[in-house]
Write a protein that holds these residues in place. Structure first.
Motif, PDB file in Angstrom:
ATOM      1  N   PRO A 290     -12.062 -95.849  58.909  1.00  0.00           N
ATOM      2  CA  PRO A 290     -12.148 -96.170  60.461  1.00  0.00           C
ATOM      3  C   PRO A 290     -12.286 -95.071  61.330  1.00  0.00           C
ATOM      4  O   PRO A 290     -12.807 -95.418  62.267  1.00  0.00           O
ATOM      5  N   ALA A 291     -12.043 -93.662  60.642  1.00  0.00           N
ATOM      6  CA  ALA A 291     -12.432 -92.816  61.506  1.00  0.00           C
ATOM      7  C   ALA A 291     -13.840 -92.551  61.565  1.00  0.00           C
ATOM      8  O   ALA A 291     -14.361 -92.314  62.541  1.00  0.00           O
ATOM      9  N   GLY A 292     -14.517 -92.691  60.633  1.00  0.00           N
ATOM     10  CA  GLY A 292     -15.803 -92.595  60.503  1.00  0.00           C
ATOM     11  C   GLY A 292     -16.625 -93.548  61.480  1.00  0.00           C
ATOM     12  O   GLY A 292     -17.443 -93.361  62.284  1.00  0.00           O
ATOM     13  N   ILE A 293     -15.914 -94.973  61.366  1.00  0.00           N
ATOM     14  CA  ILE A 293     -16.663 -96.021  62.270  1.00  0.00           C
ATOM     15  C   ILE A 293     -16.387 -95.669  63.735  1.00  0.00           C
ATOM     16  O   ILE A 293     -17.376 -96.072  64.436  1.00  0.00           O
ATOM     17  N   ILE A 294     -15.264 -95.415  64.019  1.00  0.00           N
ATOM     18  CA  ILE A 294     -14.782 -95.040  65.376  1.00  0.00           C
ATOM     19  C   ILE A 294     -15.858 -93.886  66.115  1.00  0.00           C
ATOM     20  O   ILE A 294     -16.320 -94.086  67.099  1.00  0.00           O
ATOM     21  N   MET A 295     -15.957 -92.791  65.118  1.00  0.00           N
ATOM     22  CA  MET A 295     -17.040 -91.885  65.561  1.00  0.00           C
ATOM     23  C   MET A 295     -18.401 -92.334  65.831  1.00  0.00           C
ATOM     24  O   MET A 295     -19.253 -92.007  66.549  1.00  0.00           O
ATOM     25  N   GLY A 296     -18.741 -93.072  64.703  1.00  0.00           N
ATOM     26  CA  GLY A 296     -20.031 -93.545  64.660  1.00  0.00           C
ATOM     27  C   GLY A 296     -20.256 -94.636  65.968  1.00  0.00           C
ATOM     28  O   GLY A 296     -21.308 -94.609  66.479  1.00  0.00           O
ATOM     29  N   ILE A 297     -19.309 -95.515  65.973  1.00  0.00           N
ATOM     30  CA  ILE A 297     -19.509 -96.125  67.266  1.00  0.00           C
ATOM     31  C   ILE A 297     -19.706 -95.648  68.791  1.00  0.00           C
ATOM     32  O   ILE A 297     -20.442 -95.817  69.625  1.00  0.00           O
TER      33      ILE A 297
ATOM     34  N   GLY B 111     -11.249 -90.275  66.934  1.00  0.00           N
ATOM     35  CA  GLY B 111     -12.161 -90.374  65.885  1.00  0.00           C
ATOM     36  C   GLY B 111     -11.851 -88.959  64.850  1.00  0.00           C
ATOM     37  O   GLY B 111     -11.807 -89.034  63.729  1.00  0.00           O
ATOM     38  N   ALA B 112     -11.970 -87.995  65.576  1.00  0.00           N
ATOM     39  CA  ALA B 112     -12.226 -86.655  65.130  1.00  0.00           C
ATOM     40  C   ALA B 112     -10.874 -86.204  64.560  1.00  0.00           C
ATOM     41  O   ALA B 112     -10.529 -85.735  63.587  1.00  0.00           O
ATOM     42  N   GLY B 113      -9.719 -86.786  65.495  1.00  0.00           N
ATOM     43  CA  GLY B 113      -8.465 -86.312  65.032  1.00  0.00           C
ATOM     44  C   GLY B 113      -8.083 -87.171  63.798  1.00  0.00           C
ATOM     45  O   GLY B 113      -7.442 -86.708  62.904  1.00  0.00           O
ATOM     46  N   MET B 114      -8.330 -88.404  63.764  1.00  0.00           N
ATOM     47  CA  MET B 114      -8.027 -89.305  62.574  1.00  0.00           C
ATOM     48  C   MET B 114      -8.954 -88.655  61.281  1.00  0.00           C
ATOM     49  O   MET B 114      -8.041 -88.435  60.325  1.00  0.00           O
ATOM     50  N   MET B 115     -10.060 -88.154  61.585  1.00  0.00           N
ATOM     51  CA  MET B 115     -10.728 -87.713  60.499  1.00  0.00           C
ATOM     52  C   MET B 115     -10.189 -86.299  59.874  1.00  0.00           C
ATOM     53  O   MET B 115     -10.088 -85.947  58.753  1.00  0.00           O
ATOM     54  N   SER B 116      -9.475 -85.491  60.796  1.00  0.00           N
ATOM     55  CA  SER B 116      -8.884 -84.127  60.601  1.00  0.00           C
ATOM     56  C   SER B 116      -7.675 -84.508  59.713  1.00  0.00           C
ATOM     57  O   SER B 116      -7.304 -83.386  58.970  1.00  0.00           O
ATOM     58  N   LEU B 117      -7.324 -85.703  59.351  1.00  0.00           N
ATOM     59  CA  LEU B 117      -6.144 -85.985  58.518  1.00  0.00           C
ATOM     60  C   LEU B 117      -6.381 -86.187  57.227  1.00  0.00           C
ATOM     61  O   LEU B 117      -5.551 -86.306  56.198  1.00  0.00           O
TER      62      LEU B 117
ATOM     63  N   GLY C 192     -16.279 -90.544  75.003  1.00  0.00           N
ATOM     64  CA  GLY C 192     -16.007 -88.983  74.614  1.00  0.00           C
ATOM     65  C   GLY C 192     -14.731 -89.015  74.005  1.00  0.00           C
ATOM     66  O   GLY C 192     -14.412 -88.161  72.781  1.00  0.00           O
ATOM     67  N   TRP C 193     -13.615 -89.535  74.417  1.00  0.00           N
ATOM     68  CA  TRP C 193     -12.333 -89.441  74.181  1.00  0.00           C
ATOM     69  C   TRP C 193     -12.047 -89.979  72.734  1.00  0.00           C
ATOM     70  O   TRP C 193     -11.575 -89.474  71.860  1.00  0.00           O
ATOM     71  N   ILE C 194     -12.689 -91.339  72.385  1.00  0.00           N
ATOM     72  CA  ILE C 194     -12.581 -91.921  71.349  1.00  0.00           C
ATOM     73  C   ILE C 194     -13.038 -91.245  70.114  1.00  0.00           C
ATOM     74  O   ILE C 194     -12.892 -91.320  68.899  1.00  0.00           O
ATOM     75  N   THR C 195     -14.320 -90.543  70.574  1.00  0.00           N
ATOM     76  CA  THR C 195     -15.170 -89.776  69.641  1.00  0.00           C
ATOM     77  C   THR C 195     -14.431 -88.511  69.297  1.00  0.00           C
ATOM     78  O   THR C 195     -14.309 -88.290  68.081  1.00  0.00           O
ATOM     79  N   GLN C 196     -14.284 -87.636  70.142  1.00  0.00           N
ATOM     80  CA  GLN C 196     -13.850 -86.174  69.907  1.00  0.00           C
ATOM     81  C   GLN C 196     -12.173 -86.056  69.740  1.00  0.00           C
ATOM     82  O   GLN C 196     -11.863 -85.357  69.046  1.00  0.00           O
ATOM     83  N   ILE C 197     -11.509 -87.057  70.290  1.00  0.00           N
ATOM     84  CA  ILE C 197     -10.068 -86.990  70.076  1.00  0.00           C
ATOM     85  C   ILE C 197      -9.715 -87.871  69.187  1.00  0.00           C
ATOM     86  O   ILE C 197      -9.096 -87.651  68.271  1.00  0.00           O
TER      87      ILE C 197
END
Length: 364
Positions: free
Chosen positions: A27-34, A70-76, A63-68
């Motif tokens: 889901p993190a990748g999909i969010i950032m990809g979108i 999506g990226a925040g979830m990916m960092s988990l 920008g928020w869903i990508t950087q905060i």
């Protein structure tokens, strides 16, 4: 020397960590990809930090869903991976030191390799404490809720600071330098190896190892490794499924029985959903032919994707809805199409030869 059982146990611990990590990164990748795709279509960079303070509410949200988000979830993914590797070894007491160790691997830059090392270290150290600290039943809660978690967490922090973090950073930098040195040709070769490995055992240990390597390279070194892994995972399933659907059209006779045709339809659909396991029954029935065919076709597909510069953030799925989230969706589709056609032609040829050899009458 590590015996076979210990090696299998170690592999199982790592597979446990990966199985818990995948639901985080997808889901993190999909969010950032979108977010990235919306930015590309709209003419702005979703990773531009200035978007977070933009007066344009749409750009600010993207920008928020990508950087905060999506990226925040990916960092988990590193904390979750390390925690559940540790959990696999030592049960619930291994979670706390595993989580902090994985978090430190992320912030210190030791990446996936650091998460692997700290997850194993945390798990085995907690197991050691549990085995060697003996308390009476009355005081056992003190051991389980204070001594083991506190001491193991402190040691993980110290080891991360002095050993795992610095060594992991050196290794990540070395891998990055090597990938940069080999250049474009090396990237295509790397993509081919990863894609071919994904197709080798279709969800088994080699597949999972290649998946983990692709995550580490894509995340830690910015190598184009994730898309080849996703392509390698689906080519066998799509290609074999296609063969079972086209045998009567291409060969003028059916070389697959009704059960295999039913399995082939499911295999074809699962392939487009990003699931490779549907091809396993076909690989098991004829492993000496199908496994090399799957590996070669997937390696070619992965190489084509890399050659065309098709890349994506870690977590973008192999499923059909993940393709548009890459930098070059056409390259992704072409790579899958070429690899699947190779598998399909090979499988039809093999099916025809086996049908003649076994004198199987064509089904109507």
């Amino acid at each position: 020397m590590m015996n076979k059982q210990k090696l299998q146990d170690l592999q199982q611990h790592l597979m446990t960590g990966i199985s818990y990590m995948i639901p985080i990164i997808v889901p993190a990748g999909i969010i950032m990809g979108i977010g990235i795709m919306i930015g590309q279509v709209s003419g702005f960079d979703a990773w531009d930090t200035a978007l977070l303070d933009s007066s344009n509410n749409v750009q600010k949200f993207v920008g928020w869903i990508t950087q905060i988000a999506g990226a925040g979830m990916m960092s988990l993914m590193f904390p979750v991976f390390a925690a559940y590797v540790s959990y696999s070894i030592s049960d619930k007491p291994g979670l706390a030191p595993g989580f902090i160790g994985g978090y430190l691997a992320n912030v210190m830059g030791s990446g996936f390799l650091g998460a692997v090392a700290v997850g194993l270290f945390a798990g085995f150290f907690v197991q050691f404490l549990n085995d060697h600290i003996k308390f009476s039943r009355t005081f056992r809660p003190v051991k389980n809720m204070f001594i083991v978690p506190v001491f193991s967490t402190l040691l993980v922090i110290i080891v991360s600071y002095f050993i795992i973090g610095p060594v992991g950073v050196i290794l990540v930098n070395a891998i990055t330098a090597f990938i940069n040195a080999v250049g474009e040709t090396g990237e295509v070769a790397l993509a081919s190896v990863i894609a071919g490995s994904m197709a080798f055992d279709l969800g088994g240990p080699v597949n999972k190892t290649a998946l983990a390597l692709s995550m580490q390279l894509n995340t830690d070194t910015n190598a184009n490794a994730w898309v080849p892994a996703m392509i390698g995972a689906v080519i066998p399933a799509v290609g074999i499924g296609l063969a079972t659907l086209l045998d009567k059209i291409v060969l003028k006779k059916a070389v697959y029985d009704n059960q295999m045709k039913t399995d082939g339809i499911a295999c074809f659909i699962l392939g487009f959903m990003g699931i490779s396991e549907g091809a396993i029954p076909f690989a098991i029935k004829d492993p000496l032919f199908m496994i090399p065919l799957n590996v070669i076709a997937s390696a070619i597909g992965g190489g084509i994707a890399a050659l065309l510069g098709t890349s994506a953030v870690t977590g973008v799925p192999a499923a059909i809805w993940g393709w548009p989230l890459s930098t070059n969706p056409f390259g992704w589709v072409l790579a899958v199409a070429v690899g699947s056609i190779i598998v399909c032609i090979g499988a039809l040829y093999r099916g025809s030869q086996l049908a003649k050899k076994n004198e199987i009458k064509p089904t109507v």
